[in-house]
Design a protein around this motif. Structure first.
Motif: not given
Lengths: 255, 255
Positions: B211, B216-223
């Motif tokens: 991750f 990327s300027k916009e990145k989301s991590l879903h754990v």
């Protein structure tokens, strides 16, 4: 036990806003104008440090929960915040925080210590708030209860949820694990937890350590790129869906 | 350049399913039965290891995107998967994976190596697929394009997205950083990334490292809590909202 006294009422766009006090603690209760049904879920919220019960982050989240899900939402001013007086201790700690910030020193140690102090005062207030809200005929004791608070709202919310079995789902995030991780280990309800990947105050390791500490079988972590104050607005929509899943009700929030 | 040949068509519940081939690669295209409009977004998907283009995870995600957002969705069988023949190399690697699994040895080194091999074969196929899809009058070259693949779908998707500027938003997850992290560093589009906190194959450090690698300027991590195969179904709804945000279209998926 203090009962809840309403002091003002207004409504707009399908949401009724009622100011209240429980003892000397001022708060606000937002409810669907169409009236609540039996077992309507209730979400208690905690505001961020330096803010207050009607900060746009609070009223905006309330609108999503009330208009989108038909829930009740309540929030009180934290000790030393909003319409409440500051003690000499509050003034000293705030001055120390501003001094550290101006000097470019880490804020963490001061915020951790001061939030812990505020939580010790706020947790009994939230317990009394929940008692008083459940005495209202339109809320009662049958509906499920959630808690939502980020930053200082997490510093108050974790010790609250650790001792309050009526709360069965919670959204937390963006805090240091010191003090709180030990309390999070006693929490087993479903959790959604937000942290910012480029937080200039809370390191990744600290944020992940607090998420890791929860004993919850069901827990979700949402990390987003960006600094401390750049938590994306779509995380509020996600939190609403989380409460809709766990407390019931249909989230009709648009994407 | 191979053109796309449709070989079968059916429809149910507002979704048209058309089997096709591009060269010798079989795939499926799902589209809204109501017909697409100009600039209808297209999402390319990649299936997981050992699965195929019409695995329920693929058709279920397609239904969310087609029925919920009005998008086109296309997926092809990966090399050695689904309706495609296995080479001697495929057979040897799969046998080695099963041997390691039976012996209780780590699967990672074998999966990383074999998926890298498959990606080298699959990336040119996806590029030809996108060319062929954009020649269809109902798709064209004006609509935005996304990519969605977890596990092996990420092993193929990261090198694909790293070289294909037509893809402007992607959902990845659940893979080791070896091989892929260097390619992820070349990716700057918005990313949503899933990982499982109790994955028995991919360590937390490995998942977080991949991750972290995206530029990327916009990145989301879903754990989420749970093991490798326990990715919660609500993450599919979240991915659909992500594509709706970034590619356009109204996600009407229920919570």
């Amino acid at each position: 036990m203090s009962s809840l006294k309403f002091t003002a009422e207004s409504s707009s766009n399908g949401m009724v806003e009622r100011d209240f006090t429980v003892g000397d603690v001022p708060g606000v209760l937002w409810s669907p104008a169409s009236g609540a049904t039996d077992r309507t879920p209730l979400v208690l919220m905690g505001h961020g440090g330096g803010n207050h019960k009607k900060h746009p982050a609070m009223s905006g989240r309330a609108r999503l929960l009330v208009a989108g899900c038909g829930f009740h939402v309540a929030v009180v001013d934290a000790p030393g915040h909003g319409d409440r007086p500051r003690t000499a201790h509050d003034e000293a700690e705030i001055a120390e925080l501003f001094r550290a910030r101006a000097a470019g020193e880490p804020e963490g140690p001061i915020v951790v210590r001061y939030n812990d102090h505020l939580a010790e005062r706020a947790v009994p207030e939230y317990l009394a708030l929940l008692d008083a809200l459940q005495e209202l005929p339109e809320i009662g004791t049958e509906g499920p209860v959630g808690y939502w608070g980020i930053n200082m709202g997490t510093a108050i919310g974790i010790p609250l949820v650790a001792v309050e079995p009526r709360i069965t789902a919670a959204v937390f995030g963006q805090h240091w694990p010191d003090v709180l991780a030990e309390k999070a280990k006693r929490i087993t309800i479903p959790i959604e937890f937000d942290l910012q990947w480029d937080d200039e105050h809370i390191s990744r390791e600290e944020g992940l350590a607090l998420f890791d500490a929860f004993a919850s079988k069901e827990k979700s972590l949402h990390v987003n790129s960006g600094k401390h104050k750049e938590l994306p607005r779509f995380e509020a929509d996600s939190a609403v869906r989380f409460f809709a899943r766990h407390l019931g009700g249909a989230a009709t929030t648009a994407a």
